[in-house]
Write a protein that holds these residues in place. Structure first.
Motif, mmCIF file in Angstrom:
data_model
loop_
_atom_site.group_PDB
_atom_site.id
_atom_site.type_symbol
_atom_site.label_atom_id
_atom_site.label_comp_id
_atom_site.label_asym_id
_atom_site.label_seq_id
_atom_site.Cartn_x
_atom_site.Cartn_y
_atom_site.Cartn_z
ATOM 1 N N ARG A 6 0.848 -1.192 0.000
ATOM 2 C CA ARG A 6 0.000 0.000 0.000
ATOM 3 C C ARG A 6 0.887 1.246 0.000
ATOM 4 N NH1 ARG A 6 -5.297 -0.320 1.390
ATOM 5 N NH2 ARG A 6 -6.154 -2.388 1.777
ATOM 6 N N GLN A 41 1.294 5.586 -0.467
ATOM 7 C CA GLN A 41 0.585 6.860 -0.370
ATOM 8 C C GLN A 41 0.094 7.284 -1.754
ATOM 9 O OE1 GLN A 41 -0.106 9.073 2.066
ATOM 10 N NE2 GLN A 41 1.006 8.331 3.854
ATOM 11 N N LYS A 42 -0.980 8.059 -1.783
ATOM 12 C CA LYS A 42 -1.642 8.407 -3.035
ATOM 13 C C LYS A 42 -0.682 8.990 -4.058
ATOM 14 C CE LYS A 42 -5.377 11.262 -4.962
ATOM 15 N NZ LYS A 42 -6.473 12.190 -4.653
ATOM 16 N N THR A 43 0.099 9.991 -3.664
ATOM 17 C CA THR A 43 0.993 10.634 -4.636
ATOM 18 C C THR A 43 2.104 9.695 -5.092
ATOM 19 O OG1 THR A 43 2.167 11.591 -2.739
ATOM 20 C CG2 THR A 43 0.565 12.988 -3.856
ATOM 21 N N TRP A 44 2.614 8.873 -4.154
ATOM 22 C CA TRP A 44 3.643 7.908 -4.545
ATOM 23 C C TRP A 44 3.053 6.860 -5.481
ATOM 24 C CZ3 TRP A 44 8.342 9.152 -4.364
ATOM 25 C CH2 TRP A 44 8.912 9.845 -3.297
ATOM 26 N N PHE A 45 1.822 6.424 -5.202
ATOM 27 C CA PHE A 45 1.206 5.410 -6.047
ATOM 28 C C PHE A 45 0.977 5.935 -7.462
ATOM 29 C CE2 PHE A 45 -2.646 3.333 -7.750
ATOM 30 C CZ PHE A 45 -2.148 2.042 -7.852
ATOM 31 N N GLN A 46 0.545 7.184 -7.573
ATOM 32 C CA GLN A 46 0.335 7.770 -8.894
ATOM 33 C C GLN A 46 1.647 7.846 -9.670
ATOM 34 O OE1 GLN A 46 -1.482 11.495 -7.822
ATOM 35 N NE2 GLN A 46 -3.551 10.628 -7.714
ATOM 36 N N ARG A 77 2.674 4.250 -10.759
ATOM 37 C CA ARG A 77 1.949 3.788 -11.945
ATOM 38 C C ARG A 77 2.508 4.417 -13.219
ATOM 39 N NH1 ARG A 77 -3.168 1.081 -11.713
ATOM 40 N NH2 ARG A 77 -3.282 1.686 -13.909
ATOM 41 N N ILE A 94 -1.086 -1.119 -4.477
ATOM 42 C CA ILE A 94 -2.339 -0.376 -4.551
ATOM 43 C C ILE A 94 -2.209 0.921 -3.768
ATOM 44 C CG2 ILE A 94 -3.715 -2.479 -4.810
ATOM 45 C CD1 ILE A 94 -4.518 -2.211 -1.895
ATOM 46 N N GLU A 95 -3.182 1.797 -3.960
ATOM 47 C CA GLU A 95 -3.196 3.065 -3.235
ATOM 48 C C GLU A 95 -3.677 2.837 -1.808
ATOM 49 O OE1 GLU A 95 -5.665 7.275 -3.352
ATOM 50 O OE2 GLU A 95 -5.271 6.226 -5.237
ATOM 51 N N ASP A 96 -2.994 3.439 -0.853
ATOM 52 C CA ASP A 96 -3.359 3.306 0.557
ATOM 53 C C ASP A 96 -4.396 4.362 0.906
ATOM 54 O OD1 ASP A 96 -3.547 2.753 3.196
ATOM 55 O OD2 ASP A 96 -1.450 3.140 3.701
ATOM 56 N N ASN A 97 -5.631 3.934 1.085
ATOM 57 C CA ASN A 97 -6.716 4.853 1.407
ATOM 58 C C ASN A 97 -6.906 5.034 2.901
ATOM 59 O OD1 ASN A 97 -7.426 5.236 -1.335
ATOM 60 N ND2 ASN A 97 -8.499 3.282 -1.328
#
Length: 766
Positions: free
Chosen positions: A589, A591-596, A599, A763-766
């Protein structure tokens, strides 16, 4: 209770405490802070019950709000004695949700919090009046945001790790503005500068000044085109005057006027410094004497969940973690030092433990005299020393096409007695070949590798360490003593692939700083003398796991299932064991910005490898469990570490404690060491496969068990063509199993399957 009433009570408590210190006595008739709290709350709450209470804490802090056991949980207000205050949502002692944090200096943050950090959308107003509205990640501006400075300037654009980076617009108070690219808080890249008098500069920038190709235009129609630099000797271009200037005969103009006049007032406001961040504030926990054994002393817990100095039971070699969540003193958990995750930092259970080796062995066998490859190591070190130290023009990133020609190689003879360019040596005579030396010198410069450090790491007094091949390639791997570089022997076919794609590789890593593909530093060949005339080709690469953190788990992930399970029993799996796809029991999982960003970069790297026609690559992932640090004796950096090599050696290895890791995340400069795939804080979720589908189920079912980790990952083994050998392998294995389950497939199908799989396990960590 009102804030001023709480302040008065805190002041009274502090005065009473100072009086006790001065007179060394306390009137037994005067109620203490704990007694006052007991008088306020005579009710004994059951474990897990949420209740509202106002309490003075042992360090004279004050909290009013909802509690769960001994933790603030829900809505609440917390006043620290230094003047800081938080009002908002809590979750088991951590700021979580929406809230307002204020500093005694007048600064204030209002927005989202996550596990104690400013994280999400929020507004920060500094003590000087600067205001930022936008995205945050772990206390740092990260994402899109608008910052209005007290002097009237304004920046609207992208941020990264607390600084402007990406596309953004900066407006100065005087009306000038810039629109374009930023990097590390300065104007860097392509962009346009507009002045209030109508003049415009469009072109390249570096460190806040025009650098490279650009055009300066005047309102009267004149313009200057050329190469820009603050150094007048590097400045060159052509001035095209307008018709009006031609009529007046004014045909001269000094480009340095832009630097000395036009840009003088266009300075960027520096970033503010926050003296203490919300996640650094200590939280003193209240503990009712009615709820626990009086023989157990409460321990102070910080806001991020750390407990000060848990006692160690030396007799059993285990760490005893007394319950701090309000259960009875008899309820304690004993963690073996090889177990991680029985209790999470918030003080509640996360599920079954993960076992890790008690001692992380140092990889490899040191090559000493008598080793079968001892002379090869000497030849390798000597060749690199001469090759990297050979005098020549300074490296440049602007290379001619001829530099990438596969025929661009140089042979050097190394006689034992030495020559004009080679020193004498004790090994046998050999010949040395450098492939495309200009390209690899440029790559080392691009990867910020110092030539002297490079030679010392590989060719210093320390011997290399030989690793067994983790795969079926039959290649040998060598590690430098400082773990910075890995040397791999290569087949002739792999060498041809790398030389063929070298130009595209150079352009790719130059264009994408966060690329996950392996960093290559040099390609060489040693030809031994004698009747065998043996040739050994090898590549020098960056070691993905060069870190002070212990790597507890390693996974080599491809997205296929046939033969993708380690054949070792659980008892023989060590920290250095490389596990495979069907061994993976986690979902990563980010963080959102790292996940973006992850990808985007995986897509770019896969497109590059697909275009080059390569396959069989994999994503190598290393996991460091942060909770493992809290289950080990605290050892300072540089202390002796037991090494499993038949005895106990006092070799020095740095061990990073949990507190050091948290400080790294809190320190804005520490973020410089965190990059995509390197030192990345994240969480992993445990998964389980069904017993009947253990050998076919690629990704297990999530269990909800979460662990805080540091991740390291990168793409390796990308030099395999889809040649006749791989095509025959595909045809043969397709008769035995599902064609989609085997590794050997064409590059396009391999890229698609690889991406689909990686985006399911990350995946993104929500």
């Amino acid at each position: 209770m009102k804030a001023w009433e709480a302040t008065i009570r805190i002041t009274q408590a502090a005065t009473r405490k100072r009086a006790n210190t001065i007179f060394c006595a306390q009137d037994s008739s005067s109620p203490t802070t704990e007694e006052e709290n007991e008088q306020q709350d005579d009710h004994i709450y059951a474990n897990g019950e949420i209740f509202h209470a106002e309490r003075f804490l042992p360090n004279d802090d004050y909290y009013s709000g909802y509690w769960l056991d001994n933790f603030p949980h829900g809505q609440g207000k917390y006043w620290w004695t230094d003047g800081c205050m938080y009002v908002g949502d809590w979750f088991r002692g951590k700021t979580m949700g929406k809230g307002i944090f204020s500093w005694p200096s007048g600064a204030m943050y209002e927005g989202n919090f996550k596990t104690g950090f400013m994280d999400g959308d929020g507004t920060y107003t500094g003590p000087n009046g600067d205001t930022y509205r936008g995205c945050w990640v772990m206390n740092l501006k990260h994402g899109h945001g608008v910052k209005e400075y007290v002097n009237g300037d304004c920046y609207d654009g992208e941020w990264c790790r607390g600084l402007q980076e990406g596309l953004g617009r900066y407006n100065w108070k005087n009306g000038n503005y810039y629109v374009g690219e930023w990097k590390n808080g300065t104007i860097f890249g392509k962009g346009k500068m507009y002045w209030t008098n109508g003049n415009v500069y469009e072109g390249n920038w570096e460190d806040g000044f025009p650098k490279g190709n650009g055009t300066f235009k005047w309102t009267d129609g004149s313009f200057y085109v050329g190469n820009w630099s603050k150094d007048p000797n590097e400045q060159n271009g052509t001035f095209y005057p307008s018709t009006s200037l031609l009529q007046t005969g004014n045909l001269e103009w000094d480009p340095q006027q832009v630097f000395n006049v036009d840009l003088v007032e266009c300075t960027i406001c520096p970033p503010e410094k926050v003296p203490i961040l919300p996640s650094q504030k200590k939280l003193a926990l209240w503990r009712s004497s009615k709820a626990v054994d009086s023989n157990i002393k409460p321990r102070r817990r910080s806001l991020d969940g750390r407990i000060d100095a848990p006692p160690v039971d030396r007799e059993f070699g285990r760490i005893r973690l007394s319950d701090v969540a309000g259960t009875s003193a008899s309820t304690s958990y004993y963690l073996d030092d090889s177990i991680v995750g029985l209790q999470d930092p918030d003080g509640y259970l996360r599920g079954s433990p993960i076992r890790i080796p008690k001692v992380v062995k140092r990889q490899g066998q040191t090559i000493s005299k008598g080793h079968k490859n001892y002379e090869l190591m000497l030849n390798l070190q000597l060749g690199i020393r001469v090759s990297a130290g050979r005098p020549g023009p300074p490296p440049s990133l602007d290379l001619k096409p001829s530099a990438f020609d596969p025929r661009e190689k140089y042979w050097t003879r190394f006689p034992t007695e030495g020559s004009k360019i080679t020193p004498p040596h004790p090994s046998c005579e050999f010949r040395w070949k450098d492939y495309c030396p200009k390209v690899f010198r440029a790559l080392r410069m691009l990867f910020k590798v110092d030539a002297a450090d490079y030679m010392i790491s590989i060719c210093g007094n320390d011997a290399l360490r030989e690793l067994c091949s983790p795969g079926k390639s039959g290649s040998f791997f060598y590690l430098t003593n400082d773990d910075r570089y890995m040397i791999k022997t290569m087949k002739k076919a792999e060498t041809k692939v790398l030389l063929r794609m070298l130009s595209a590789y150079f352009n790719h890593v130059r264009a994408f700083e966060n690329t996950l593909v392996t960093k290559y530093y040099g390609l060489h060949c040693v030809k031994l003398s004698g009747p065998a005339q043996k040739k050994v080709r090898f590549i020098i690469m960056g070691n993905l796991f060069c870190t002070n953190y212990s790597i507890h788990r390693r996974f080599d992930l491809k997205g296929s299932t046939f033969g993708r399970m380690t054949d070792k029993p659980e008892s023989e799996i060590e920290a250095t064991t490389t596990l495979k796809d069907l061994d993976l029991n986690f979902i990563f999982r980010l963080q959102k910005t790292w996940f973006q960003e992850f990808r985007r970069q995986v897509d770019r790297d896969c497109e590059f490898m697909e275009q080059e026609g390569v396959m069989d690559y994999s994503l190598l992932v290393g996991i460091h469990f942060r909770e493992a640090d809290s289950t080990e004796d605290q050892t300072s950096s540089g202390s002796g570490t037991p090494i499993d090599n038949g005895g106990l050696e006092n070799e020095t290895f740095a061990r990073v404690s949990r507190a050091d890791m948290d400080q790294l995340l809190l320190d804005q400069e520490g973020w410089a060491s965190i990059k995509l795939g390197i030192n990345m804080p994240a969480r992993v979720e445990r998964t389980e496969r069904k017993a009947i589908e253990a050998e076919t189920q690629l990704i297990g079912d999530p269990t909800g068990e979460l662990y805080d980790v540091i991740l390291f990952f990168g793409v390796i083994d990308m030099l395999q063509d889809y040649d006749i050998t791989k095509k025959l392998e595909h045809a043969y294995k397709s008769m035995q199993c599902d064609p989609n389950s085997i590794s050997a497939v064409d590059p396009k199908a391999y890229s698609r399957r690889f991406r689909d799989y990686i985006f399911k396990v990350f995946i993104e960590d929500n």
